[in-house]
Design an enzyme around this catalytic site. Sequence first.
Site: not given
Lengths: 215, 722
Positions: B116, B120, B122, B139, B233
């Site tokens: 999907l 940076g 995973g 993940k 982020d």
Amino acid sequence: MDIDRTTTAMLTGLFDPTNAAAWELFDRRYRSILIGFGRNCGLRENDAAEVAQETIVRFVEEYRAGKYDRTRGRLGAWLVTIARFRMLDQHRRRGVARIERGESAMVDLDDERSVTAAYEAERRQGVLREAIEELRTRSKTDPKTIQAFEMLVYHGLSTQHVATELGMSAHDVYLAKSRIAAKLREIVQRIESEYEEAPGEWDASGHRPSAGLGA
Amino acid sequence: MGCKRASAFRRARRVKDECTETRGFEPSAGCGRFSLDALELAALARHDPQVPVDASVLPHLKECARCQTAVDGFDRDNAFLGEFKGVLIAPTEPDARAVPDAESGPIRGYRLGRELHRGGQGAVYAAEQLATRRACAVKMLLGGRFASERQRVRFEREIEVVARMRHPSVVTLYESGLTREGEPWFAMELVEGARLDDFVRTNALHGRQVALLLQSVTDAIAYAHRRGVIHRDLKPGNILVDVDGTPRVLDFGLARLDDGSNPIAPGAGTTMAGEFLGTFAYAAPEQLSGDPNAIDTRCDLYALGVVFYECIVGRKPFEGARSIAELIAQKTTSIPQRPCALVPALDRDLEVIVMKLLSPEPARRYDTADALSEDLARFLDGRPILARDDSLSYVVRKTLRRHWIASSAAGALLATVLTASVALGFLYAHAERERVRSERTLSTLQNALGSANPETGAGSSSMRIDDFLTIVEQQVRAELVDEPYLLAGVLRTVGLIHLGFDDPNRAREAIEQAYRTQVEGVRLGSVLPQQLAETELALARVCFNTADFVSAERFYRSALVLREESLGRDDVDTVDTLRQLASVLRTTQRLDEAKACLDDALARSQSFPSTATAAITRVGILNGRATLAGARNDFAQARAQYAEALDALLKFVPEDDYRVGRTRYNLARAQVQLGDLDAARENARAAILVLRARKGDEASMTRQAVALMEEIEKLSATDDGR
């Protein structure tokens, strides 16, 4: 051993721009390794493919310009060094694009050991891939035996399951697996010698191709 | 048993014979007491204690070399063939690697699907939890066993962070564990939805609807902050709007966690110095500084501001940066264009909220996400918001102050200059219509540089202007190397700033280069005569300041002719040139010629339009006449004319304008000559204040004013003595 497939023969052939066979071998052998290497360094598929392309072209240019001295380091180390500079260069170029797209602009290229291990793993995968291709296309191994092997290894099916599927006894499945393992070992060993790249530690930063520094 | 063994060997022999490629192949089947299944299980059990093994096999292996050999063979084969598991037959096929079979896949109990997202940290795969048949997202650490220790630690930290979260707008963690190869992974709910920006665009949402969505995100962030988590982020790609229209915050891969029980307070931090984590476009200025102590919850608020701005305006607040350095300069020193200027229908309160979030200074943002949420609620309810708008004076003051703070200011103005330069270079190469636009942009650029001039701007010469100008000049020369005529215009402005800061040599160097280029440009029809006239005037000023009066007169006269031809005899700029020419003539003691010029100028000024510029130009002529009277030792007339000029000037400019200071100085000089020392002292004192502020202590005009004051005091003392 087919002498034309060794790294030495391939490199000799690369000096000649008209030697398509050498170029094809080099490209087939290292492109996928470099793409996998790029992916392991966090690049997307397309970016990894671009880095691989740039690395191959740069290598051949440098090689034909006489910049690659095999006594100073392995081919893999040289390629990794070029690839890393290409990646950094791509980061610089893509930095702004990534800003515009709002994506994270961070890939860890600092860990020398990780980078080296990533390349080595990809190189080994390249050897294994080549071995599988050879097993399928050039060896005279019974297709059913290969099929049994693939069902066991790729699909993770049980011996009993494979035996039922293929109408074999479980014992024959074991034997098929054992035979394929022996055959592949032989092929892998030969290809490894063609690469002349023994696995293990080497210093990827020890041999910096000047032209690889890029703009 | 013996029969079974013989049968196995017969089959093995047959297989061997059939296979011409396997010379030397000798399968070992053990002693025959146990099946090959049992022996292989024994081999597998060496690595996985969960594998069921016949209890009697293990003691047997200690005694039976043949079975031991068979198990070793299985082990060796399994290890070797295991290497082939990850080998792709078509290595460049996208994401083929990510779809291993459920049973042999890397995570027990999950069937992995398509990739999907890859970031940076995973890679995220669609997956199915086999036991529950539940769709989820898994993940995995990028690079697997090749991941660096830092990546591994961050990944494990992310699991810890997500595990803390139970909020409707944050993805929920289902399970975490280690892959078959011992690498960490976690499963979370699969959010089927669109990126926030795509959702806003596709549904053409406007301000209020965006505010509603962002309020949910803000609540989620407030929740995270209360649990000691800073996301770091936040961006549209990390906010998905699910099928119910609920925004969901995901990807806490870069989050910072305060391990203590206290929520994160502003100033807390543990990131390595100099390290940047996050996405540049959404990162707060202090996040880009690399100082971990500067990062706190207000970083997330800034990122929300960028997301907010982007959603309501359709573009990011800072675009056009060509490098990270430029982006940082923009973020730290510029104020983005106001959303209402781009979307006129936007509610003003919403703009205030967004602009407050985007403040480069954390202290000017909201203190907490809760405070932001409260203001959004007020806005949505139609109540007055608590945030106060930055007043225009604040914005101007801040901008000017930033531009004057030596080195960092240099970067700010430089960014403006470079951006404009690039735009100019591009535009100039295009059609005439574009050329007009580019000239306007050039004018903006020159104004930007011109604002550094203390005579007309707000600076003082105590700043490190040399460093600043050196950088600007170098960059402009480099940027405009292919656009000599554009470069000439900028160099003229740079030269005038040098002159404003009493560096006539560098001023002359820059302006002479501009002049040479433009003379050639006029000849080729690429430069307009009035552009050359401006450069000649600049050069004349430099010559005048360095006492090269012959050259100064020549350039003034040439500029006058060019202006008369291109602008007309009675144009304000033309008449002002005449006044300047008079100054040179007066200085070289050609007083009659100077008077004729000034009379001519005054006569022409009768037809001036009623604008401030025209009025100030006329004041200049009055000033010139006063100075001329002084040169003729007619101090009474000089005093009267200076006073008249000062009154006229003060109608258009503030008291602290440089020209007011200069006129007061001249007036004081005339008053001294007439013995009017008290009035002279007042004017001299006022002049010194203005000149010090505008030109600095070391400027020649300031020194002259100070010297005049000393003279006044001396004369006063003498008078008192008498």
